[in-house]
Motif scaffolding. Sequence first.
Motif: not given
Length: 94
Positions: A25-27, A31-32, A45-50
């Motif tokens: 849920a955190t990941v 994305t928002l 952020f993009n790297k962390w999400q991936k």
Amino acid sequence: MEKPLTIEQAKTEFESHLLIALFKATVEQSTLLTSKYKQRMKHDFNKWQKIGFELVQQLETRNFTDTEYMDKLSDIFHNINSGMREEFYKGLES
């Protein structure tokens, strides 16, 4: 035949599932924010999400959890976040 879990093992398994759902849920929540930042921070952020989504997938696989079950658990966290967001935004508008 598989031996049933003890109460303590079942609690530990459920706590693990809650932790995975919270991380998922955190990941997903992050994305928002991706589009709100520029350049370096957006890249981070993009790297962390991936990495986060890959980790969630690995955790779900290793813990042999049902994807639908995990989605339901993470939806609980999303609903809580949504309720908090709604209350906060109401306070800004009044």
